[in-house]
Design an enzyme around this catalytic site. Structure first.
Site, PDB file in Angstrom:
ATOM      1  N   ASP A 181      18.280   4.679  12.176  1.00 20.73           N
ATOM      2  CA  ASP A 181      17.033   5.213  12.695  1.00 20.73           C
ATOM      3  C   ASP A 181      17.342   6.305  13.713  1.00 20.73           C
ATOM      4  O   ASP A 181      18.312   6.186  14.489  1.00 20.73           O
ATOM      5  CB  ASP A 181      16.190   4.118  13.350  1.00 20.73           C
ATOM      6  CG  ASP A 181      14.723   4.478  13.408  1.00 20.73           C
ATOM      7  OD1 ASP A 181      13.944   3.970  12.584  1.00 20.73           O
ATOM      8  OD2 ASP A 181      14.341   5.303  14.286  1.00 20.73           O
ATOM      9  N   GLU A 194       2.109  -7.776   5.183  1.00 17.62           N
ATOM     10  CA  GLU A 194       2.382  -8.033   6.591  1.00 17.62           C
ATOM     11  C   GLU A 194       1.990  -9.471   6.923  1.00 17.62           C
ATOM     12  O   GLU A 194       0.951  -9.959   6.519  1.00 17.62           O
ATOM     13  CB  GLU A 194       1.618  -7.048   7.474  1.00 17.62           C
ATOM     14  CG  GLU A 194       2.107  -5.620   7.293  1.00 17.62           C
ATOM     15  CD  GLU A 194       1.490  -4.659   8.295  1.00 17.62           C
ATOM     16  OE1 GLU A 194       1.432  -5.015   9.487  1.00 17.62           O
ATOM     17  OE2 GLU A 194       1.083  -3.566   7.889  1.00 17.62           O
ATOM     18  N   HIS A 218     -12.256 -12.371  -0.729  1.00 17.46           N
ATOM     19  CA  HIS A 218     -12.791 -12.961   0.502  1.00 17.46           C
ATOM     20  C   HIS A 218     -13.592 -11.884   1.235  1.00 17.46           C
ATOM     21  O   HIS A 218     -13.031 -10.902   1.717  1.00 17.46           O
ATOM     22  CB  HIS A 218     -11.672 -13.495   1.384  1.00 17.46           C
ATOM     23  CG  HIS A 218     -10.830 -14.540   0.705  1.00 17.46           C
ATOM     24  ND1 HIS A 218     -11.300 -15.813   0.463  1.00 17.46           N
ATOM     25  CD2 HIS A 218      -9.580 -14.487   0.198  1.00 17.46           C
ATOM     26  CE1 HIS A 218     -10.358 -16.510  -0.166  1.00 17.46           C
ATOM     27  NE2 HIS A 218      -9.313 -15.725  -0.340  1.00 17.46           N
ATOM     28  N   CYS A 230      -1.312   0.282   4.589  1.00 19.49           N
ATOM     29  CA  CYS A 230      -1.173   0.642   3.173  1.00 19.49           C
ATOM     30  C   CYS A 230      -2.473   1.084   2.513  1.00 19.49           C
ATOM     31  O   CYS A 230      -2.579   2.212   2.038  1.00 19.49           O
ATOM     32  CB  CYS A 230      -0.578  -0.528   2.398  1.00 19.49           C
ATOM     33  SG  CYS A 230       1.149  -0.872   2.801  1.00 19.49           S
TER      34      CYS A 230
END
Length: 436
Positions: free
Chosen positions: A30, A155, A254, A263
């Protein structure tokens, strides 16, 4: 196998740690020296259940390391994953590929031996072709294969998704790329993880198509919930009734305040731009994106209605429980809570809020919202409580205690966590989504 993972954000860190746990030698790279220093000290840049322990275990075993030097990190690597951000580009909504292209150029400068370059980032159709051109311009004197390997990580459940995937999609144009990727994922073969080999362009499109379809399911059931409220139906019964049909399935049915996260909003927009570029409009996806954007503000208006309307709401206080776009993450990107809070504030409503993990990320995105340290503190003196994110900590609130703390017993349940009759029996005025 030595693997280099360029990018140590959500996708790169989870993928790198899991590959190391399979036994590979993984270097996460990174450009942010502060992030690398924190990772080397065991401090995670994101909240993901089990990630800190997974990273620590593999660092201790010597299979996972971190560096800011791409040249050092890719030296000897047979597979080099590109897992950098592809945010929506300002002005036109296209995916910003500048980070992907920059990594490809730097890899071309420093690569010393044959390797497979893997785009793990979510990228539009044709990105692999451009990465291949960039590497060709570097004049490398040995074979290099460019492969697409999209991620499908949820996630809050990313580690399980990586280790027990529904499918592994690999878009490769040559045997070299296919063989190396088979070796990368060989540890998963005992789980019979299905490897789907496709062309590179098909692989790139699969990721976008999957997210657009899931976003469509969410938006569809949200609109059905609105219809249920008008006709007296129960959206949970409707969702169960259609979800039992194997052709439809029960997941992502739901009803709630709309989708958010890293996303769906970004990927649906990027897919629409790609479709526009190729003169193949996606009208359904266009409608999904538009409806979802408007829904978040509509949820704020729903809270205002529960307070008695715009005039009655002015000057009152609403407690928001849950801010992140979903539980078990600290991700606030496009979270419905942001638009809900803004709608309330625009109507003159004061907002207090509590989230188990997301308040540090939420604070700069929600100016004027009072962040507090517990659910009890948030609801104290509130004229209404709105449950926005269904964290486990909010699924079994002591309603007697909540009633004693609030100024007015009004509960707006935007996730349909509670049973209406039980909440009303506790003396609350109760509003939910798509239920009579």
């Amino acid at each position: 196998m030595k693997i280099a993972m360029v990018g140590s954000g959500y996708v790169g860190l989870v993928s790198g740690a899991c590959l190391a746990d399979f036994g590979h030698d993984v270097v996460c790279i990174d450009k942010d020296p502060g992030k690398i220093e924190r990772l080397q000290a065991g401090v995670m840049p994101i909240y993901e259940p089990g990630l800190a322990e997974l990273v620590a275990g593999n660092v201790k075993a010597g299979r996972l390391s971190f560096t800011t030097s791409l040249a050092e990190g890719i030296d000897g690597a047979q597979a080099i994953f590109i897992a950098v951000g592809t945010p929506s580009r300002r002005g036109d909504g296209h995916a910003d590929l500048s980070f992907v292209h920059a990594v490809a150029r730097e890899v071309g400068e420093h690569l010393k031996a044959p390797a497979v370059i893997v785009t793990k980032s979510t990228v539009p159709v044709g990105t692999g072709d451009e990465v291949e051109r960039i590497l060709a311009d570097a004049g490398l004197a040995f074979p290099v294969s460019v492969v697409s390997n999209p991620e499908f990580l949820r996630e809050g459940a990313a580690i399980g998704d990586f280790k027990r995937p529904d499918r592994i999609v690999i878009g490769a144009e040559d045997d070299f790329g296919r063989q190396v990727m088979q070796e990368v994922y060989r540890p998963l073969f005992l789980n019979q993880a299905p490897l789907l080999f496709t062309s590179r362009r098909s692989s790139e499109l699969i990721k976008y198509a999957a997210n657009a379809f899931l976003a469509t399911k969410i938006t569809f059931i949200n609109e059905i919930a609105d219809l249920c409220e008008k006709v007296g139906g129960n959206v949970q019964d409707v969702a169960r009734g259609i979800g039992l049909d194997n052709r439809i399935g029960s997941k992502f049915l739901h009803a709630g305040p709309g989708y958010g996260g890293s996303c769906f909003p970004k990927d649906t927009l990027a897919l629409l731009k790609t479709a526009e570029d190729y003169d193949a409009p996606l009208r359904i996806v266009e409608a999904v994106a538009k409806v979802n954007d408007s829904r978040k503000r509509a949820m704020g208006r729903k809270v205002i209605e529960a307070l008695g309307g715009a005039e009655a709401a002015r000057g009152k206080t609403v407690a928001l429980l849950g801010l992140t776009f979903k539980p078990n993450t600290d991700d606030m990107r496009d979270a419905p809570a942001i638009a809900i809070a803004q709608t309330l504030q625009d109507a003159g409503v004061k907002v207090t809020a509590y989230d188990p993990e997301g308040m540090e990320m939420a604070a700069p995105l929600m100016p004027g919202v009072t962040m507090v340290g517990s659910a009890a503190e948030a609801v104290t003196g509130a004229d209404a409580v709105a449950l926005v994110t269904e964290w486990d900590a909010f699924r079994a609130l002591d309603l007697d205690r909540v009633k004693a703390l609030v100024k007015t017993p009004v509960l707006i349940d935007l996730r349909n966590v509670y049973r209406p009759d039980e909440v009303r029996a506790k003396g609350f005025a109760y509003t939910s989504i798509g239920r009579p």
